[in-house]
Design a protein around this motif. Structure first.
Motif, PDB file in Angstrom:
ATOM      1  N   SER A 172      -6.445  -3.038  -2.277  1.00  0.00           N
ATOM      2  CA  SER A 172      -5.513  -3.204  -1.167  1.00  0.00           C
ATOM      3  C   SER A 172      -5.680  -4.579  -0.545  1.00  0.00           C
ATOM      4  O   SER A 172      -6.799  -5.045  -0.323  1.00  0.00           O
ATOM      5  CB  SER A 172      -5.766  -2.123  -0.106  1.00  0.00           C
ATOM      6  OG  SER A 172      -5.068  -2.426   1.093  1.00  0.00           O
TER       7      SER A 172
ATOM      8  N   ASP B 266       0.832  -1.208   0.000  1.00  0.00           N
ATOM      9  CA  ASP B 266       0.000   0.000   0.000  1.00  0.00           C
ATOM     10  C   ASP B 266       0.863   1.252   0.000  1.00  0.00           C
ATOM     11  O   ASP B 266       0.593   2.214  -0.729  1.00  0.00           O
ATOM     12  CB  ASP B 266      -0.912   0.010   1.230  1.00  0.00           C
ATOM     13  CG  ASP B 266      -2.116  -0.900   1.079  1.00  0.00           C
ATOM     14  OD1 ASP B 266      -2.323  -1.447  -0.025  1.00  0.00           O
ATOM     15  OD2 ASP B 266      -2.857  -1.072   2.071  1.00  0.00           O
TER      16      ASP B 266
ATOM     17  N   THR C  40      -0.542  -1.715  -5.636  1.00  0.00           N
ATOM     18  CA  THR C  40      -1.661  -2.637  -5.509  1.00  0.00           C
ATOM     19  C   THR C  40      -2.161  -3.135  -6.854  1.00  0.00           C
ATOM     20  O   THR C  40      -2.783  -4.196  -6.938  1.00  0.00           O
ATOM     21  CB  THR C  40      -2.832  -1.991  -4.743  1.00  0.00           C
ATOM     22  OG1 THR C  40      -3.209  -0.767  -5.417  1.00  0.00           O
ATOM     23  CG2 THR C  40      -2.447  -1.683  -3.304  1.00  0.00           C
TER      24      THR C  40
END
Length: 243
Positions: A133, A121, A126
């Motif tokens: 996430s 993150d 991602t």
């Protein structure tokens, strides 16, 4: 299936000479380290089995670090540190590498997966893990997101207890994913307790507690205990819960 050794990224590992002054210190005091032979890896999948505390995860971590992976997990491009607790065993290992370089690779360890997800993150990648996430998914979903989206093939994948977050059904999905990646010229080294995961047939199974003896799936304690329990659940529970 891979031709033996053709796409084998690590062929073997062995312990360098250890000075007697540290031979009784951790991790060199572990039986799994003291008795480490020249350990030959299967070109597809190698399993390391052993009871908790046997040293299999310590050895797996050291192999990953020696190969260039971040101690807390990730690819070779990860360099975050949240708790520097890894042993110095990696400095005393000698890896024999294959003729072909891996185009991909990853070190996945269950115990530090939260830290890895946080770093993913933080650095904004991602998109390589399915777009969402990993923290916004369940533990098992995030594991599968990594396996399905980030593992591309032509790679070396070192997994420490990957079953930790997975249901039995998801563990079977993991076995299928391993097979897909093996067919795409990948090699796995896995420490696990799962009788489902170790059922993958194109593999070598080492019993860390028995001097790295190679054993068949049916000979593993994991398989035998689970089979006995499923075949005689009431009897085993009566024995376990008796006063």
């Amino acid at each position: 299936m891979l031709e033996k050794g053709m796409f084998q990224y690590i062929r073997s590992v062995e312990l360098k000479k250890i000075d007697e002054s540290i031979s009784n210190e951790y991790p060199f005091s572990l039986k799994a380290v003291k008795e480490l032979p020249r350990l030959d890896f299967h070109p597809n999948v190698t399993f390391l089995l052993g009871e908790n505390g046997s040293g299999k995860s310590t050895l797996l971590e050291a192999i990953a670090i020696n190969y260039g992976f971040n101690p807390e997990g990730g690819s070779k491009n990860f360099n975050f540190t949240t708790n520097d607790t890894h042993s110095k065993l990696s400095n005393y290992l000698r890896l024999a590498k294959g003729m072909v370089l891996a185009k991909d690779g990853y070190f996945l360890r269950a115990e530090s997966f939260y830290n890895l997800a946080t770093n993913i993150d933080d650095i904004g990648v991602t998109g390589h893990y399915g777009g969402a996430s990993l923290h916004q998914q369940s533990h098992g979903e995030s594991f599968m997101a990594l396996l399905l989206n980030r593992f591309h093939g032509n790679g070396l994948y070192i997994l420490d207890e990957p079953e930790a977050a997975l249901s039995p059904t998801r563990q079977m999905a993991l076995v299928a994913r391993i097979h897909e990646l093996v067919k795409n010229d990948s090699q796995f080294i896995i420490a696990t307790h799962s009788p489902i995961v170790i059922s993958y047939p194109h593999a070598t199974i080492y019993n860390v507690e028995d001097g790295y003896a190679t054993i068949s799936y049916e000979e593993t304690e994991h398989h035998q205990v689970m089979k006995s329990f499923m075949n005689n659940t009431k009897g085993m529970l009566d024995n376990l819960l008796s006063d």
